[in-house]
Enzyme design. Structure first.
Site, PDB file in Angstrom:
ATOM      1  N   LYS A 178       0.816  -1.028  -0.186  1.00  0.00           N
ATOM      2  CA  LYS A 178       0.058   0.043  -0.011  1.00  0.00           C
ATOM      3  C   LYS A 178       0.964   1.353  -0.011  1.00  0.00           C
ATOM      4  O   LYS A 178       0.406   2.327  -0.482  1.00  0.00           O
ATOM      5  CB  LYS A 178      -0.828  -0.166   1.325  1.00  0.00           C
ATOM      6  CG  LYS A 178      -2.155  -1.138   1.111  1.00  0.00           C
ATOM      7  CD  LYS A 178      -3.060  -1.165   2.130  1.00  0.00           C
ATOM      8  CE  LYS A 178      -3.760  -2.301   2.069  1.00  0.00           C
ATOM      9  NZ  LYS A 178      -4.853  -2.029   3.281  1.00  0.00           N
ATOM     10  N   VAL A 238       6.489   2.384  21.642  1.00  0.00           N
ATOM     11  CA  VAL A 238       5.813   3.695  21.836  1.00  0.00           C
ATOM     12  C   VAL A 238       6.038   4.914  21.046  1.00  0.00           C
ATOM     13  O   VAL A 238       5.410   5.826  20.686  1.00  0.00           O
ATOM     14  CB  VAL A 238       6.212   4.089  23.511  1.00  0.00           C
ATOM     15  CG1 VAL A 238       5.736   5.315  23.908  1.00  0.00           C
ATOM     16  CG2 VAL A 238       5.804   2.875  24.588  1.00  0.00           C
ATOM     17  N   ASP A 261      -9.558   2.722   2.385  1.00  0.00           N
ATOM     18  CA  ASP A 261      -9.703   1.944   3.476  1.00  0.00           C
ATOM     19  C   ASP A 261     -10.089   2.883   4.828  1.00  0.00           C
ATOM     20  O   ASP A 261     -10.573   2.335   5.319  1.00  0.00           O
ATOM     21  CB  ASP A 261      -8.297   1.587   3.738  1.00  0.00           C
ATOM     22  CG  ASP A 261      -7.567   0.267   3.251  1.00  0.00           C
ATOM     23  OD1 ASP A 261      -8.401  -0.442   2.865  1.00  0.00           O
ATOM     24  OD2 ASP A 261      -6.199   0.245   2.973  1.00  0.00           O
ATOM     25  N   GLY A 312     -13.564  -6.899  12.084  1.00  0.00           N
ATOM     26  CA  GLY A 312     -13.074  -6.259  10.963  1.00  0.00           C
ATOM     27  C   GLY A 312     -13.600  -6.508   9.535  1.00  0.00           C
ATOM     28  O   GLY A 312     -13.267  -5.983   8.547  1.00  0.00           O
ATOM     29  N   TYR A 362     -10.607  -9.974  11.725  1.00  0.00           N
ATOM     30  CA  TYR A 362     -11.937 -10.807  11.454  1.00  0.00           C
ATOM     31  C   TYR A 362     -11.839 -12.452  11.552  1.00  0.00           C
ATOM     32  O   TYR A 362     -13.004 -12.754  11.108  1.00  0.00           O
ATOM     33  CB  TYR A 362     -12.645 -10.189  10.173  1.00  0.00           C
ATOM     34  CG  TYR A 362     -11.711 -10.422   8.907  1.00  0.00           C
ATOM     35  CD1 TYR A 362     -10.963  -9.283   8.823  1.00  0.00           C
ATOM     36  CD2 TYR A 362     -11.705 -11.420   8.315  1.00  0.00           C
ATOM     37  CE1 TYR A 362     -10.057  -9.448   7.422  1.00  0.00           C
ATOM     38  CE2 TYR A 362     -10.896 -11.769   7.194  1.00  0.00           C
ATOM     39  CZ  TYR A 362     -10.126 -10.488   6.869  1.00  0.00           C
ATOM     40  OH  TYR A 362      -9.313 -10.802   5.925  1.00  0.00           O
ATOM     41  N   GLY A 411       0.552   0.353  10.312  1.00  0.00           N
ATOM     42  CA  GLY A 411      -0.017   0.933   8.959  1.00  0.00           C
ATOM     43  C   GLY A 411      -1.544   0.994   9.278  1.00  0.00           C
ATOM     44  O   GLY A 411      -2.080   2.184   8.830  1.00  0.00           O
TER      45      GLY A 411
HETATM   46  P1  ATR Z   1      -0.777  -3.362   9.646  1.00  0.00           P
HETATM   47  O1  ATR Z   1      -0.402  -2.707   8.392  1.00  0.00           O
HETATM   48  O2  ATR Z   1      -1.639  -4.622   9.506  1.00  0.00           O
HETATM   49  O3  ATR Z   1      -1.110  -2.277  10.618  1.00  0.00           O
HETATM   50  P2  ATR Z   1       1.945  -3.331  10.695  1.00  0.00           P
HETATM   51  O4  ATR Z   1       2.195  -1.924  10.207  1.00  0.00           O
HETATM   52  O5  ATR Z   1       2.886  -4.378  10.870  1.00  0.00           O
HETATM   53  O6  ATR Z   1       0.489  -3.957  10.150  1.00  0.00           O
HETATM   54  O7  ATR Z   1       1.414  -3.229  12.344  1.00  0.00           O
HETATM   55  C1  ATR Z   1       1.109  -4.130  13.373  1.00  0.00           C
HETATM   56  C2  ATR Z   1       0.513  -3.707  14.690  1.00  0.00           C
HETATM   57  O8  ATR Z   1       0.274  -4.877  15.492  1.00  0.00           O
HETATM   58  C3  ATR Z   1       1.598  -2.595  15.151  1.00  0.00           C
HETATM   59  O9  ATR Z   1       0.693  -1.619  15.957  1.00  0.00           O
HETATM   60  C4  ATR Z   1       2.558  -3.686  16.163  1.00  0.00           C
HETATM   61  O10 ATR Z   1       3.173  -3.110  17.111  1.00  0.00           O
HETATM   62  P3  ATR Z   1       4.644  -2.426  16.817  1.00  0.00           P
HETATM   63  O11 ATR Z   1       4.316  -1.154  16.194  1.00  0.00           O
HETATM   64  O12 ATR Z   1       5.153  -2.325  18.137  1.00  0.00           O
HETATM   65  O13 ATR Z   1       5.188  -3.506  16.111  1.00  0.00           O
HETATM   66  C5  ATR Z   1       1.146  -4.536  16.792  1.00  0.00           C
HETATM   67  N1  ATR Z   1       1.647  -5.927  17.035  1.00  0.00           N
HETATM   68  C6  ATR Z   1       2.108  -7.080  16.316  1.00  0.00           C
HETATM   69  N2  ATR Z   1       2.499  -8.090  17.053  1.00  0.00           N
HETATM   70  C7  ATR Z   1       2.477  -7.297  18.367  1.00  0.00           C
HETATM   71  C8  ATR Z   1       2.793  -7.959  19.742  1.00  0.00           C
HETATM   72  N3  ATR Z   1       3.290  -9.327  19.590  1.00  0.00           N
HETATM   73  N4  ATR Z   1       2.530  -7.542  20.631  1.00  0.00           N
HETATM   74  C9  ATR Z   1       2.127  -6.254  20.746  1.00  0.00           C
HETATM   75  N5  ATR Z   1       1.733  -5.546  19.469  1.00  0.00           N
HETATM   76  C10 ATR Z   1       2.052  -6.382  18.363  1.00  0.00           C
END
Ligand code: ATR
Length: 311
Positions: free
Chosen positions: A77, A185, A133, A274, A253, A161
């Site tokens: 994307k 954070v 989206d 979702g 979902y 994302g």
């Molecule tokens: P998407 O495009 O689906 O949002 P992404 O950008 O990889 O995919 O984001 C995944 C989200 O899930 C992020 O908020 C990620 O937290 P981080 O920014 O710290 O990576 C969160 N996430 C994924 N695995 C996680 C885990 N084991 N514990 C807490 N948060 C998690």
């Protein structure tokens, strides 16, 4: 698939597709093909596994073969922003492209979707990038939870994302307070800074609401936690109690009832997963390509039976 359609695939059939990696799980063909048949179009919707380094070639191939349009899913994307000829305002606003519409000039010289041209295109074809989206998030929250977003207080889990687009869209819809929680954070801080700059009427905070008994209007999970059975809950219940949230939306979902939604159901929250977001982003893409209203109920039923048939 051909038994859905009046006519089998022929030399005049038009194509659209979704590109992603991985793609085998995608519900988009199952949702779009019955809709195309219902609209009486001699089109088919396909799915292709495309790696990020081949995305440019795959878009060029679709253009050369006069595809009507393409949907893009993970991980394409952001990359696609650089690969299309022109961006719709939706793509510039949300900083991502999930829908490409191929266009050519009509007899009056206006750029028009290939899907709406009366005759096959002869001149230059351009790729226009859209984002459906963000609107899909607001529509799903409205349709599935009956939420109006203006003035609301939202706790958003996840600043990746999907979380970023959700936060920006919620702010654009006039949410009063956004509490942003993310494992990393720094990403939540960056997003809060972007909101302060672009949507100053929304107060963005990093972390859970300060007092454990603070009420919010919506808890929204935009992390990927809940997809795998072994995943931890995305919510830290020692910092926020579900009894303080009347509505909970989980962007995951599958499974249909995620562990977060099961906890929320027990706490008597209104809940939705979702699937509605997937549905609305697809419906909006179909409308861009065809210029016709999408048969939304049919698409929802097709998507549900495809995704939940094994549950
Ligand atoms: P998407 O495009 O689906 O949002 P992404 O950008 O990889 O995919 O984001 C995944 C989200 O899930 C992020 O908020 C990620 O937290 P981080 O920014 O710290 O990576 C969160 N996430 C994924 N695995 C996680 C885990 N084991 N514990 C807490 N948060 C998690």
């Amino acid at each position: 698939m051909d038994d859905l359609f009046q006519n089998p695939i022929g030399a005049a059939t038009c194509f659209c597709a979704v590109y992603g990696q991985p793609i085998r799980h995608s519900g988009s063909p199952a949702m779009h093909n019955p809709a195309l048949a219902k609209l009486g179009l001699d089109w088919r919707y396909l799915a292709f596994e495309v790696s990020p380094d081949a995305l440019g070639q795959a878009i060029e191939g679709a253009r050369a073969m006069h595809f009507v349009g393409i949907n893009l899913t993970v991980p394409h994307k952001l990359l696609a922003i650089e690969l299309v000829d022109v961006l719709d305002e939706s793509a510039t606003t949300w900083g991502a492209v999930n829908t490409i519409c191929f266009e050519a000039k009509n007899d009056s010289g206006d750029w028009t979707s290939l899907g709406q041209l009366p005759n096959p295109a002869t001149g230059k074809i351009r790729a226009k990038g859209h984002n459906t989206d963000a609107d899909a998030i607001a529509l799903a929250l409205r349709e599935d939870l009956g939420l109006r977003l203006g003035g609301q207080r939202v706790l958003l889990l996840g600043a990746g994302g999907a979380g970023r687009v959700a936060a920006l869209k919620l702010a654009a819809e006039g949410v009063a307070e956004l509490h942003l929680v993310n494992r990393t954070v720094a990403k939540a801080e960056q997003l809060a800074g972007e909101i302060a700059e672009r949507f100053p009427q929304t107060k963005a905070f990093v972390g859970y609401p300060e007092n454990t008994d603070d009420k919010i209007d919506l808890l929204l999970n935009a992390t990927s936690l809940g997809l795998k059975p072994e995943d931890a809950l995305p919510l830290d219940e020692s910092k926020f109690s579900l009894s303080n949230a009347p509505a909970v939306f989980d962007m995951v979902y599958q499974p249909a009832v995620t562990p977060l939604l099961a906890r929320a159901n027990n706490a008597d929250c209104r809940t939705a997963n979702g699937l509605g977001m997937l549905l609305w982003q697809g419906a909006k893409a179909l409308e861009i390509w065809t210029g016709q209203p999408a048969p939304i109920d049919l698409m929802r039923t097709a998507l549900e039976s495809h995704i939940y048939c094994d549950e």
